[in-house]
Design a protein around this motif. Structure first.
Motif, PDB file in Angstrom:
ATOM      1  N   LYS A 164       0.818  -1.207   0.000  1.00 21.65           N
ATOM      2  CA  LYS A 164       0.000   0.000   0.000  1.00 21.65           C
ATOM      3  C   LYS A 164       0.855   1.261   0.000  1.00 21.65           C
ATOM      4  CE  LYS A 164      -0.346   0.124   5.055  1.00 21.65           C
ATOM      5  NZ  LYS A 164      -1.240   0.043   6.223  1.00 21.65           N
ATOM      6  N   VAL A 165       0.247   2.342  -0.515  1.00 19.41           N
ATOM      7  CA  VAL A 165       0.862   3.660  -0.401  1.00 19.41           C
ATOM      8  C   VAL A 165       0.135   4.500   0.644  1.00 19.41           C
ATOM      9  CG1 VAL A 165       1.849   3.713  -2.709  1.00 19.41           C
ATOM     10  CG2 VAL A 165      -0.501   4.489  -2.371  1.00 19.41           C
ATOM     11  N   PHE A 166      -1.091   4.119   0.946  1.00 26.12           N
ATOM     12  CA  PHE A 166      -1.816   4.739   2.060  1.00 26.12           C
ATOM     13  C   PHE A 166      -3.002   3.857   2.435  1.00 26.12           C
ATOM     14  CE2 PHE A 166      -3.760   6.647  -1.761  1.00 26.12           C
ATOM     15  CZ  PHE A 166      -5.119   6.527  -1.508  1.00 26.12           C
ATOM     16  N   ASP A 167      -3.558   4.139   3.609  1.00 26.61           N
ATOM     17  CA  ASP A 167      -4.790   3.487   4.049  1.00 26.61           C
ATOM     18  C   ASP A 167      -5.963   4.410   3.763  1.00 26.61           C
ATOM     19  OD1 ASP A 167      -4.144   0.918   5.763  1.00 26.61           O
ATOM     20  OD2 ASP A 167      -2.617   2.392   6.305  1.00 26.61           O
ATOM     21  N   ALA A 168      -7.156   3.841   3.765  1.00 31.08           N
ATOM     22  CA  ALA A 168      -8.359   4.648   3.582  1.00 31.08           C
ATOM     23  C   ALA A 168      -9.442   4.147   4.518  1.00 31.08           C
ATOM     24  CB  ALA A 168      -8.841   4.610   2.136  1.00 31.08           C
ATOM     25  N   ARG A 169     -10.174   5.070   5.078  1.00 27.06           N
ATOM     26  CA  ARG A 169     -11.354   4.756   5.872  1.00 27.06           C
ATOM     27  C   ARG A 169     -12.566   5.314   5.119  1.00 27.06           C
ATOM     28  NH1 ARG A 169     -13.333   4.273  11.192  1.00 27.06           N
ATOM     29  NH2 ARG A 169     -11.784   2.596  11.335  1.00 27.06           N
ATOM     30  N   VAL A 170     -13.552   4.474   4.910  1.00 29.43           N
ATOM     31  CA  VAL A 170     -14.807   4.902   4.321  1.00 29.43           C
ATOM     32  C   VAL A 170     -15.897   4.692   5.370  1.00 29.43           C
ATOM     33  CG1 VAL A 170     -16.537   4.517   2.534  1.00 29.43           C
ATOM     34  CG2 VAL A 170     -14.100   4.384   1.963  1.00 29.43           C
ATOM     35  N   THR A 171     -16.484   5.782   5.823  1.00 31.36           N
ATOM     36  CA  THR A 171     -17.574   5.723   6.785  1.00 31.36           C
ATOM     37  C   THR A 171     -18.884   5.806   6.021  1.00 31.36           C
ATOM     38  OG1 THR A 171     -16.182   6.858   8.406  1.00 31.36           O
ATOM     39  CG2 THR A 171     -18.543   6.749   8.865  1.00 31.36           C
ATOM     40  N   ALA A 172     -19.704   4.771   6.160  1.00 29.03           N
ATOM     41  CA  ALA A 172     -20.954   4.692   5.430  1.00 29.03           C
ATOM     42  C   ALA A 172     -22.126   4.897   6.376  1.00 29.03           C
ATOM     43  CB  ALA A 172     -21.085   3.336   4.732  1.00 29.03           C
ATOM     44  N   VAL A 173     -23.020   5.798   6.012  1.00 31.42           N
ATOM     45  CA  VAL A 173     -24.290   5.987   6.712  1.00 31.42           C
ATOM     46  C   VAL A 173     -25.379   5.906   5.653  1.00 31.42           C
ATOM     47  CG1 VAL A 173     -25.675   7.431   8.235  1.00 31.42           C
ATOM     48  CG2 VAL A 173     -23.172   7.510   8.389  1.00 31.42           C
ATOM     49  N   GLY A 174     -26.032   4.747   5.564  1.00 32.25           N
ATOM     50  CA  GLY A 174     -26.972   4.539   4.469  1.00 32.25           C
ATOM     51  C   GLY A 174     -26.239   4.601   3.142  1.00 32.25           C
ATOM     52  N   PRO A 216     -18.809  -2.653  12.155  1.00 34.09           N
ATOM     53  CA  PRO A 216     -20.179  -2.152  12.067  1.00 34.09           C
ATOM     54  C   PRO A 216     -20.514  -1.101  13.113  1.00 34.09           C
ATOM     55  CG  PRO A 216     -20.161  -4.310  13.095  1.00 34.09           C
ATOM     56  CD  PRO A 216     -18.759  -4.052  12.617  1.00 34.09           C
ATOM     57  N   ASN A 217     -19.600  -0.868  14.051  1.00 31.50           N
ATOM     58  CA  ASN A 217     -19.835   0.165  15.057  1.00 31.50           C
ATOM     59  C   ASN A 217     -18.543   0.921  15.345  1.00 31.50           C
ATOM     60  OD1 ASN A 217     -21.364   1.675  16.798  1.00 31.50           O
ATOM     61  ND2 ASN A 217     -21.483   0.143  18.409  1.00 31.50           N
ATOM     62  N   GLY A 218     -17.781   1.182  14.291  1.00 34.09           N
ATOM     63  CA  GLY A 218     -16.474   1.813  14.450  1.00 34.09           C
ATOM     64  C   GLY A 218     -16.558   3.285  14.820  1.00 34.09           C
ATOM     65  N   GLN A 219     -15.514   3.762  15.490  1.00 35.39           N
ATOM     66  CA  GLN A 219     -15.423   5.174  15.851  1.00 35.39           C
ATOM     67  C   GLN A 219     -15.260   6.025  14.591  1.00 35.39           C
ATOM     68  OE1 GLN A 219     -16.093   6.207  18.727  1.00 35.39           O
ATOM     69  NE2 GLN A 219     -15.077   5.112  20.385  1.00 35.39           N
ATOM     70  N   TRP A 220     -15.741   7.264  14.642  1.00 34.37           N
ATOM     71  CA  TRP A 220     -15.644   8.134  13.464  1.00 34.37           C
ATOM     72  C   TRP A 220     -15.301   9.579  13.800  1.00 34.37           C
ATOM     73  CZ3 TRP A 220     -19.365  11.840  14.197  1.00 34.37           C
ATOM     74  CH2 TRP A 220     -20.482  11.484  14.988  1.00 34.37           C
ATOM     75  N   ALA A 221     -15.348   9.977  15.080  1.00 33.21           N
ATOM     76  CA  ALA A 221     -15.153  11.387  15.415  1.00 33.21           C
ATOM     77  C   ALA A 221     -13.690  11.819  15.419  1.00 33.21           C
ATOM     78  CB  ALA A 221     -15.799  11.697  16.764  1.00 33.21           C
ATOM     79  N   TRP A 222     -12.751  10.893  15.114  1.00 32.22           N
ATOM     80  CA  TRP A 222     -11.332  11.237  15.054  1.00 32.22           C
ATOM     81  C   TRP A 222     -10.934  11.798  13.691  1.00 32.22           C
ATOM     82  CZ3 TRP A 222      -9.215   8.494  11.092  1.00 32.22           C
ATOM     83  CH2 TRP A 222      -9.857   7.304  10.716  1.00 32.22           C
ATOM     84  N   GLN A 223     -11.853  11.784  12.745  1.00 27.10           N
ATOM     85  CA  GLN A 223     -11.544  12.198  11.378  1.00 27.10           C
ATOM     86  C   GLN A 223     -11.537  13.731  11.267  1.00 27.10           C
ATOM     87  OE1 GLN A 223     -13.318   9.308   8.363  1.00 27.10           O
ATOM     88  NE2 GLN A 223     -14.599   8.844  10.151  1.00 27.10           N
ATOM     89  N   PRO A 224     -11.111  14.276  10.114  1.00 30.68           N
ATOM     90  CA  PRO A 224     -11.096  15.737   9.965  1.00 30.68           C
ATOM     91  C   PRO A 224     -12.450  16.352  10.315  1.00 30.68           C
ATOM     92  CG  PRO A 224      -9.965  14.711   8.124  1.00 30.68           C
ATOM     93  CD  PRO A 224     -10.574  13.593   8.917  1.00 30.68           C
ATOM     94  N   ASP A 225     -12.433  17.588  10.799  1.00 35.51           N
ATOM     95  CA  ASP A 225     -13.649  18.227  11.306  1.00 35.51           C
ATOM     96  C   ASP A 225     -14.803  18.183  10.313  1.00 35.51           C
ATOM     97  OD1 ASP A 225     -12.361  18.778  13.653  1.00 35.51           O
ATOM     98  OD2 ASP A 225     -11.943  20.884  13.180  1.00 35.51           O
ATOM     99  N   GLY A 226     -14.520  18.455   9.038  1.00 36.30           N
ATOM    100  CA  GLY A 226     -15.585  18.464   8.043  1.00 36.30           C
ATOM    101  C   GLY A 226     -16.220  17.093   7.892  1.00 36.30           C
ATOM    102  N   THR A 227     -15.394  16.043   7.906  1.00 37.42           N
ATOM    103  CA  THR A 227     -15.912  14.681   7.788  1.00 37.42           C
ATOM    104  C   THR A 227     -16.705  14.298   9.025  1.00 37.42           C
ATOM    105  OG1 THR A 227     -14.003  14.075   6.418  1.00 37.42           O
ATOM    106  CG2 THR A 227     -15.290  12.279   7.388  1.00 37.42           C
ATOM    107  N   THR A 228     -16.163  14.604  10.198  1.00 39.60           N
ATOM    108  CA  THR A 228     -16.855  14.297  11.448  1.00 39.60           C
ATOM    109  C   THR A 228     -18.224  14.971  11.507  1.00 39.60           C
ATOM    110  OG1 THR A 228     -14.837  13.898  12.719  1.00 39.60           O
ATOM    111  CG2 THR A 228     -16.765  14.610  13.955  1.00 39.60           C
TER     112      THR A 228
END
Length: 320
Positions: free
Chosen positions: A213-223, A291-303
């Protein structure tokens, strides 16, 4: 106030991530009840439900409110405390009480008529098993690194030796572990053939081909809403030293978005936190979905965007 039923949030009192969504619901004047069944039932709260003449009825009483559980519009299963049983009992009695609470209270809260769940606790549990994640990911069209789950040391050595680019070990569950009384985390790490001992036979182990890999990615899905973040870290497992990683928003390719939608549908999830390893050629390799991962650590706009998406789902319920 909203004339529809309340939103029920199942989480512990220290969950600051939940506070972000609760604040939005409050601004929208949506009634909310926060409840931690594993703790609150030992601190004066009570839950009663009954079934008669084809109907269900029930009441939840907490220190601050009373609500008709048949009018709950949605349930957010965030991070409730485990059912541990009330303190002060003998170990056997406490274990008995804890199991009765799990199967009784847990069953009631998972069976509220007309409520929309984010996510339903039984769907959460089913989707937490790594073998199920990998099997579902392949069926849905994700790229998945070659993986073996085994308690056979010989099979493990042969698998690890077959990859010139290296292999890694991952725990199948984030089990609590202590060394000299101090908590330790078991991170994903590279493993060599000569490091694999007969101790592998004690329990199943997950070994996986290392992705270049050259980087990791997190995709947060809500619906059907997807929020992508690129993660750059000096570590193989970026969770190990999060103070050293950098996160930037990233577009989620269509070839990834389609399997995400299929994956959520198969596991009957509204929310999912997907982790990928991305190569220089642009291939996104599925690693896992919490299925219940944390998400508030991401950049402010994403959070902020994730918080609004979750508030939308909870506010809507099934009947509005």
């Amino acid at each position: 106030m909203d004339d529809h039923g309340p939103v029920l949030v199942l989480t512990n009192p220290y969950d600051v991530t939940a506070d972000l969504v609760l604040r939005l619901l409050s601004e929208r004047r949506v009634p909310v009840a926060r409840f931690d069944p594993g703790i609150d039932l030992h601190a004066g709260a009570s839950l009663t439900t009954g079934y008669r003449a084809g109907e269900q009825w029930g009441t939840l009483r907490t220190s601050s409110r009373e609500l008709d559980i048949t009018r709950v519009r949605s349930v957010w299963v965030r991070r409730p405390s485990p059912y541990a049983g009330p303190p002060g009992l003998s170990p056997q009695d406490r274990r008995f009480a804890a199991e009765q609470a799990l199967w009784g209270v847990g069953g009631i809260l998972a069976s509220l008529p007309g409520a929309r769940y984010v996510n339903h606790p039984w769907h959460n549990r089913a989707a937490e098993f790594k073998p199920s994640q990998l099997s579902t990911a392949q069926r849905c069209g994700f790229l998945v690194p070659s993986t073996i789950i085994t308690n056979d040391p010989g099979e493990a050595r042969e698998f690890v030796a077959s990859f010139t680019g290296g292999a890694i070990y991952k725990p199948l569950w984030n089990s609590p572990y202590r060394v000299d009384g101090r908590p330790r985390s078991v991170w994903g790490r590279e493993v060599r053939e000569d490091e694999i001992t007969d101790a592998v036979s004690v329990c199943p182990h997950l070994f996986q081909a290392k992705v270049g890999k050259v980087f990791d990615a997190r995709v947060t899905a809500v619906g059907d809403q997807l929020f992508g973040v690129r993660i750059d870290s000096p570590d193989l497992d970026w969770r190990r030293r999060q103070d050293l990683m950098t996160c930037t928003p990233i577009e989620v390719p269509t070839r990834v978005a389609r399997p995400v939608a299929a994956y959520l549908a198969e596991h009957r999830l509204v929310y999912g936190a997907f982790d990928f390893a991305v190569t220089a050629s642009g291939d996104w390799y599925f690693l896992e979905c919490n299925p219940n991962g944390q998400w508030a650590w991401q950049p402010d706009g994403t959070t902020t965007a994730v918080a609004h998406a979750l508030a939308d789902w909870l506010e809507k319920g099934f009947d509005t």
